[in-house]
Design an enzyme around this catalytic site. Structure first.
Site, PDB file in Angstrom:
ATOM      1  N   SER A  68     -28.849 155.099  96.624  1.00 46.54           N
ATOM      2  CA  SER A  68     -29.530 155.725  99.113  1.00 46.54           C
ATOM      3  C   SER A  68     -29.048 154.165  99.004  1.00 46.54           C
ATOM      4  O   SER A  68     -28.898 154.201 100.818  1.00 46.54           O
ATOM      5  CB  SER A  68     -30.837 155.786  98.678  1.00 46.54           C
ATOM      6  OG  SER A  68     -31.153 156.356  98.253  1.00 46.54           O
ATOM      7  N   LYS A  71     -26.883 154.856 102.068  1.00 47.02           N
ATOM      8  CA  LYS A  71     -27.622 155.720 103.469  1.00 47.02           C
ATOM      9  C   LYS A  71     -27.536 154.228 104.187  1.00 47.02           C
ATOM     10  O   LYS A  71     -27.052 155.514 105.807  1.00 47.02           O
ATOM     11  CB  LYS A  71     -28.447 156.295 102.868  1.00 47.02           C
ATOM     12  CG  LYS A  71     -29.020 156.852 102.103  1.00 47.02           C
ATOM     13  CD  LYS A  71     -30.656 157.047 101.465  1.00 47.02           C
ATOM     14  CE  LYS A  71     -30.610 158.435 100.360  1.00 47.02           C
ATOM     15  NZ  LYS A  71     -31.858 158.484  99.913  1.00 47.02           N
ATOM     16  N   TYR A 193     -24.284 165.454 100.718  1.00 47.02           N
ATOM     17  CA  TYR A 193     -25.423 164.743 100.923  1.00 47.02           C
ATOM     18  C   TYR A 193     -25.187 163.902  99.288  1.00 47.02           C
ATOM     19  O   TYR A 193     -25.107 162.524  98.919  1.00 47.02           O
ATOM     20  CB  TYR A 193     -26.464 165.071 100.703  1.00 47.02           C
ATOM     21  CG  TYR A 193     -27.536 164.086 100.281  1.00 47.02           C
ATOM     22  CD1 TYR A 193     -28.456 162.470 101.162  1.00 47.02           C
ATOM     23  CD2 TYR A 193     -28.722 164.225  98.957  1.00 47.02           C
ATOM     24  CE1 TYR A 193     -29.251 162.184 100.913  1.00 47.02           C
ATOM     25  CE2 TYR A 193     -30.134 163.226  98.432  1.00 47.02           C
ATOM     26  CZ  TYR A 193     -29.838 162.163  99.552  1.00 47.02           C
ATOM     27  OH  TYR A 193     -30.746 161.450  99.447  1.00 47.02           O
ATOM     28  N   TYR A 244     -37.577 152.307  99.698  1.00 47.39           N
ATOM     29  CA  TYR A 244     -38.935 152.765  99.709  1.00 47.39           C
ATOM     30  C   TYR A 244     -40.428 152.366  99.959  1.00 47.39           C
ATOM     31  O   TYR A 244     -40.132 152.285 100.884  1.00 47.39           O
ATOM     32  CB  TYR A 244     -38.771 152.534  98.281  1.00 47.39           C
ATOM     33  CG  TYR A 244     -37.417 153.607  97.592  1.00 47.39           C
ATOM     34  CD1 TYR A 244     -36.704 154.781  98.195  1.00 47.39           C
ATOM     35  CD2 TYR A 244     -36.717 152.526  96.944  1.00 47.39           C
ATOM     36  CE1 TYR A 244     -35.632 154.445  97.692  1.00 47.39           C
ATOM     37  CE2 TYR A 244     -35.379 153.100  96.040  1.00 47.39           C
ATOM     38  CZ  TYR A 244     -34.847 154.126  96.276  1.00 47.39           C
ATOM     39  OH  TYR A 244     -33.367 154.419  96.428  1.00 47.39           O
ATOM     40  N   VAL A 262     -31.805 153.774  93.644  1.00 51.20           N
ATOM     41  CA  VAL A 262     -31.851 153.835  92.068  1.00 51.20           C
ATOM     42  C   VAL A 262     -30.767 154.013  91.158  1.00 51.20           C
ATOM     43  O   VAL A 262     -31.466 153.678  89.467  1.00 51.20           O
ATOM     44  CB  VAL A 262     -32.693 155.697  92.345  1.00 51.20           C
ATOM     45  CG1 VAL A 262     -33.820 155.290  92.679  1.00 51.20           C
ATOM     46  CG2 VAL A 262     -31.941 156.425  92.559  1.00 51.20           C
TER      47      VAL A 262
END
Length: 308
Positions: A68, A71, A193, A244, A262
């Protein structure tokens, strides 16, 4: 106490020593089989100054699965091309729920809370793919250019592993498509993705690649990727939503815009000064690196460098 530094190297060495007993704590992400075998005993950390000077400690040049963390870069690329229209499709508020939750989408008519939960990142990838025709390739080009490492690439095994266990992300994408907030065919969107999340890079690569956010939107070659206002927006969303549902605790402890993954990586930004990346695969219950958060906490405490 603030320490004036000519070099970050002594600070990084001190941090590595002080958090040594935390390296090895936590568990690697086990819902992605390709990551489950990660060794929580590994640790690396890098700091990149605005001129590209990099300092490192531990396994700071060892590539790892960025997950992530990427992103942030996809968001920057989409925002640079689309401007504020992007925010009509994704919000800027903390979710307070797990990163792969479907719950809020139904209450909020298919508009994800922020671009860093999975639903929001799928929307951003969809927007970027519609603008470029190649969201993952555009991302990889940016990372290679900003890090100065032309060898950065996708990990096909990780992408395949995520695809084979991607039912929740498929559900998120189909649900948002039913609200017409996704325009790319879902199988294509999921491929883009998962490729985005599978990029392998080191702490040095990611610290350098994040530099445009510390330079208020200016890329490594001196060209402008984002307006100063857009760079501020991304840093703000990183601070409030980047770790998160632990973003409040991260802001309290670290006091910097940050984004975790992660795979055990976390990037962080000191606007106008430097960027950081830390990696250790042992995760806490909310998906953030145990040793990584502690290392960034020590960094801001020792140096006095934070946004507060």
């Amino acid at each position: 106490m603030r320490i004036m530094l000519l070099s970050f190297q002594p600070v990084l060495e001190r941090i590595a020593e002080e958090i040594g007993d935390l390296v090895g704590r936590g568990r690697p992400a086990d819902y992605i089989p390709a990551l489950a075998a990660g060794d929580p005993g590994r640790f690396g950390m890098a700091v990149a100054e605005l001129d590209g000077t990099v300092y490192g400690v531990g396994e700071w040049q060892q590539p790892f699965s960025t997950q992530s963390v990427t992103k942030v870069f996809t968001l920057a690329l989409a925002l640079a091309r689309e401007g504020d229209t992007l925010w009509e499709h994704v919000g800027r508020e903390p979710s307070g729920n797990p990163f792969n939750s479907l719950v809020q989408l139904e209450y909020e008519n298919g508009i994800p809370r922020n671009p860093f939960i999975n639903a929001g990142a799928l929307v951003v990838t969809d927007r970027l793919h519609g603008l470029t025709g190649d969201a993952s390739g555009t991302l990889l080009d940016l990372l290679r250019a900003e890090s100065g490492n032309p060898d950065l690439d996708f990990d096909r095994d990780v992408a395949a592993s995520e695809t084979a266990h991607g039912d929740r992300n498929a559900a998120l994408a189909h649900f948002m498509a039913s609200y017409r907030n996704i325009s790319t065919p879902v199988p294509t969107l999921l491929r883009e993705y998962f490729r985005q999340c599978s990029v392998e890079a080191s702490c040095a690569d990611l610290a350098l690649a994040t530099g445009f956010l510390a330079r208020h939107g200016i890329r490594a070659d001196g060209s402008r990727l984002l307006t100063r206002s857009q760079a501020k927006q991304i840093n703000a969303v990183m601070l409030t939503c980047g770790t998160y549902d632990a973003a409040g605790d991260f802001a309290y402890r670290v006091g910097l815009p940050g984004k975790s993954g992660v795979g055990g990586g976390i990037i962080a930004v000191v606007p106008g000064r430097c960027t950081l990346c830390v990696w250790s695969p042992g995760l806490d219950e909310r998906g953030n690196s145990v040793a990584g958060v502690a290392a960034l906490d020590r960094f801001t405490t020792i140096t006095g460098l934070s946004v507060f």
